[in-house]
Design a protein around this motif. Structure first.
Motif, PDB file in Angstrom:
ATOM      1  N   UNK A  40       6.362  11.141   3.320  1.00 61.57           N
ATOM      2  CA  UNK A  40       7.204  10.384   4.246  1.00 61.57           C
ATOM      3  C   UNK A  40       6.457   9.183   4.824  1.00 61.57           C
ATOM      4  N   UNK A  41       5.163   9.365   5.023  1.00 58.52           N
ATOM      5  CA  UNK A  41       4.364   8.247   5.531  1.00 58.52           C
ATOM      6  C   UNK A  41       4.352   7.103   4.523  1.00 58.52           C
ATOM      7  N   UNK A  42       4.178   7.465   3.272  1.00 60.48           N
ATOM      8  CA  UNK A  42       4.164   6.444   2.220  1.00 60.48           C
ATOM      9  C   UNK A  42       5.524   5.752   2.164  1.00 60.48           C
ATOM     10  N   UNK A  43       6.584   6.562   2.268  1.00 64.20           N
ATOM     11  CA  UNK A  43       7.937   5.980   2.206  1.00 64.20           C
ATOM     12  C   UNK A  43       8.180   5.024   3.376  1.00 64.20           C
ATOM     13  N   UNK A  44       7.683   5.403   4.542  1.00 63.95           N
ATOM     14  CA  UNK A  44       7.818   4.510   5.702  1.00 63.95           C
ATOM     15  C   UNK A  44       7.166   3.156   5.424  1.00 63.95           C
ATOM     16  N   UNK A  45       5.960   3.208   4.892  1.00 66.01           N
ATOM     17  CA  UNK A  45       5.227   1.968   4.605  1.00 66.01           C
ATOM     18  C   UNK A  45       5.922   1.152   3.517  1.00 66.01           C
ATOM     19  N   UNK A  46       6.540   1.852   2.582  1.00 67.34           N
ATOM     20  CA  UNK A  46       7.204   1.119   1.495  1.00 67.34           C
ATOM     21  C   UNK A  46       8.358   0.261   2.012  1.00 67.34           C
ATOM     22  N   UNK A  47       8.862   0.647   3.182  1.00 68.52           N
ATOM     23  CA  UNK A  47       9.902  -0.202   3.784  1.00 68.52           C
ATOM     24  C   UNK A  47       9.341  -1.573   4.140  1.00 68.52           C
ATOM     25  N   UNK A  48       7.998  -1.618   4.234  1.00 64.62           N
ATOM     26  CA  UNK A  48       7.352  -2.896   4.579  1.00 64.62           C
ATOM     27  C   UNK A  48       6.703  -3.539   3.362  1.00 64.62           C
ATOM     28  N   UNK A  49       7.171  -3.123   2.202  1.00 61.36           N
ATOM     29  CA  UNK A  49       6.649  -3.675   0.943  1.00 61.36           C
ATOM     30  C   UNK A  49       6.578  -5.208   1.028  1.00 61.36           C
TER      31      UNK A  49
END
Lengths: 328, 333
Positions: free
Chosen positions: B265-274
């Motif tokens: 989930x942490x990775x997914x959160x950051x991917x929103x800021x790709x």
């Protein structure tokens, strides 16, 4: 100046001074090399003569300034980095082993590192275990480095220039215990090849193969042996990597006996390697097994008598060789 | 003068410049994805560290540099090499271990070197290259060359003594180094909060009297501005600067990493800021580029990456007889 006595220290100093005069790209950096004049007074007054850009005092930061030396060499300078003593050199070992030694090969030949690192080394001043290391074998283990050992005044005076001319990293081991020793310098300097060992005394009965502080000890022993009718050859390795195998082989092929001397402790030492090479190349020339006299396998102790007992002494060389040649 | 500086800090984002930056970020992304694919096909071996997610940092910083500047990177450096101007095919060939690679195939993924672009690795001992960067800048200063040295490293390196030694020397000697920290929050698998007592990393610059700044490393325009500001200051003063880019690695540390240390989930959160869609959306809003432009650029990038692999496939192995070549320099007559 034939006939004139000069200290080992003065030889090193003259070499540095000459290098600084010869090439604007040369500068020296290290702990206390400037204002203090060098921990062993080797660079005394050089700051006044050449200024702080060329005689750079560094913080106690071995990894930092050795790394910076590598970078400066990559950037086209010709740094002489002084690591005050070999005892502190492990703090910079990552820089030496992982950067200086690897960059040329790892970059496919693109980036050479024309760096000279000098360090004062060895046993003999009652400095106890942490300040009496003989780590030549440790550095001689690393491909990519040229390792020089300054066993004579001649080399102290004339080895630096070819080391600076070398396109690759060179580590020069100097010996603290020899700094005040006075000798005559040969009146004209033959050009020193830093790829070659040197026969310091020709002889026919046995080859004493050594380096560093072992050279004068071996010569002293050879003089005494001569009085007993034994004609010993003394081979000064000088270059511990890449080893000059041909000079070793030629000497042993002539004398048929090899006696190896070094201050570093015996196991996995330079003499281990030399012995192995003699077995590989000269087995059928040998009239006796190769023998060694090395440092004791101990942390070097403080008291004089124990310190002396930790490294080879000329008398031991004489006795051992007489025994080997059955003159005892 | 002031105006000129202002202009170099905030370059006019014309259509061509926008395309170039987008192209570079996409090139890194797709090159890295292809590298992972080639790794699973066992064309690439050894360690492989991918830069996916961190593209804005290399692209944003590299555009601030000049060809004569020195660049030193870590072992996660494919992106930097690409943006610096190494040909994708030459990098791929290097990872294939082929002699047409930028280091003759001898370095692999972690050791990309290129004299032509002054790209000094590809350094794989964490923090081992920082002092070298200081030395290179020292040489430039001594030789009065008007150029700087840019040294990339991760926040993991900042826990090493070598970081502190290099920062101290650079400040003491006042040499033109851009210390560029790519804080991706994990030193391999150990999070920043477990490795640094002071997690505001830029504060560490002050201890050495080095001007420091920090920027959102997921925002290309912010990185460009911060890098241009830092580089302009270094060129003007000759002094070092410390810039922290806060970023995130979307993929594992290396191909051996099972990622047990962080939640998906942490990775997914950051991917929103790709950084790539982030930048492209900005360009869309500003009507600088269109979806059609994006597709076109993406197509070009895919072709270039494909050609890189095709090239690597045709490359040859260095003859074993040359194993020891360049352990020492060849004799110069």
């Amino acid at each position: 100046m034939p006939g004139q006595l000069i200290t080992y220290r003065e030889c090193i100093k003259q070499a540095i001074r000459e290098a600084l005069q010869a090439d604007e790209r040369v500068f020296i950096m290290g702990e206390d090399v400037g204002r203090y004049g060098g921990a062993f007074a080797v660079s005394k007054n050089l700051l006044q003569e050449f200024g702080p850009e060329r005689i750079m005092d560094t913080p106690l930061s071995e990894a930092g300034f050795v790394g910076a030396g590598i970078g400066a060499a990559l950037g086209g300078m010709r740094p002489i980095v002084e690591v005050m003593t070999v005892n502190f050199s492990l703090l910079a070992l990552d820089q030496i082993a992982n950067n200086a030694a690897t960059l040329l090969h790892m970059s496919g030949g693109q980036f050479n590192v024309p760096l000279v690192i000098r360090m004062s080394s060895g046993v003999g001043r009652q400095l106890a275990a942490q300040h009496s290391h003989s780590w030549e074998p440790l550095f001689a283990h690393l491909p990519g480095l040229r390792i020089l050992s300054v066993g004579t005044h001649e080399d102290a005076r004339y080895m630096l220039a070819p080391a600076l001319a070398d396109p690759d990293p060179v580590i020069i081991f100097e010996y603290t215990s020899m700094l005040n020793l006075e000798k005559e310098l040969p009146d004209s300097a033959e050009s020193i090849e830093i790829s070659k060992a040197k026969v310091r005394r020709a002889g026919k009965d046995i080859s004493i193969i050594t380096y560093g502080t072992g050279v004068y000890k071996a010569l002293e022993a050879a003089t005494e042996l001569a009085a007993a009718g034994i004609d010993a050859e003394v081979v000064d390795l000088r270059v511990l990597r890449p080893l000059d195998e041909e000079t070793i082989v030629a000497s042993v092929a002539k004398t048929n006996r090899a006696f190896l001397v070094e201050d570093a402790s015996r196991s996995v030492s330079v003499s281990s390697e030399v012995s192995a090479r003699i077995m590989e190349r000269c087995f059928y020339d040998l009239d006796a097994p190769v023998q060694r006299l090395c440092g004791a396998e101990v942390p070097i102790p403080y008291p004089k008598h124990l310190e002396d007992a930790s490294v080879p002494q000329p008398a031991q060389i004489v006795t051992a060789i007489k025994t080997l040649l059955q003159h005892a | 003068m002031e105006q000129q500086e202002q202009q170099s800090i905030n370059p006019p984002l014309g259509n061509e410049q926008a395309k170039k930056l987008l192209y570079q970020m996409l090139l890194i992304r797709k090159f890295e994805e292809k590298s992972a694919e080639m790794y699973t096909q066992e064309k690439i071996r050894g360690f492989l560290h991918l830069y996916v997610g961190e593209e804005a940092v290399a692209v944003g910083v590299m555009q601030a540099l000049r060809p004569e500047d020195n660049v030193l990177c870590t072992y996660r450096e494919h992106g930097h090499a690409l943006v610096r101007g190494l040909k994708p095919g030459v990098i791929m060939a290097e990872m294939y271990g082929r002699q047409e690679g930028c280091s003759r195939g001898r370095g692999g993924s972690m050791h990309l070197f290129d004299a032509k672009t002054k790209f000094y690795g590809g350094n794989a001992i964490v923090a081992g290259h920082l002092a070298m960067a200081v030395g290179m800048a020292l040489a430039d200063k001594k030789m009065k060359r008007d150029q700087l040295t840019c040294c990339f490293f991760g926040e993991g390196a900042m826990a090493e003594g070598a970081f502190h030694e290099a920062m101290n020397l650079a400040a003491l000697w006042q040499v033109p180094v851009l210390f560029l920290c790519e804080n991706n929050l994990y030193a391999m698998g150990t999070a920043l909060r477990y490795t640094h007592a002071q997690t505001n990393l830029e504060l560490k610059g002050a201890a050495f009297g080095i001007d420091s700044s920090t920027v959102d490393g997921m925002d290309l325009l912010a990185v460009i501005k911060a890098a241009n500001t830092a580089v302009a200051a270094i060129r003007k003063t000759g002094k070092p600067h410390f810039l922290v880019c806060n970023t995130y690695r979307f993929r594992a540390h290396s191909m051996f990493d099972a990622e047990l240390y962080r939640d998906k989930s942490e990775v997914e959160e950051w991917k929103k800021r790709d950084p790539i869609p982030g930048y492209f959306n900005y360009l869309l809003q500003q009507q600088i580029l269109t979806d059609v432009d994006f597709k076109k650029i993406e197509g070009q990038v895919e072709l270039e990456v494909k050609q890189a692999v095709d090239f690597a496939e045709t490359c040859s192995l260095e003859p074993v007889e040359e194993l020891t070549k360049y352990t020492y320099s060849e004799k110069q007559d």
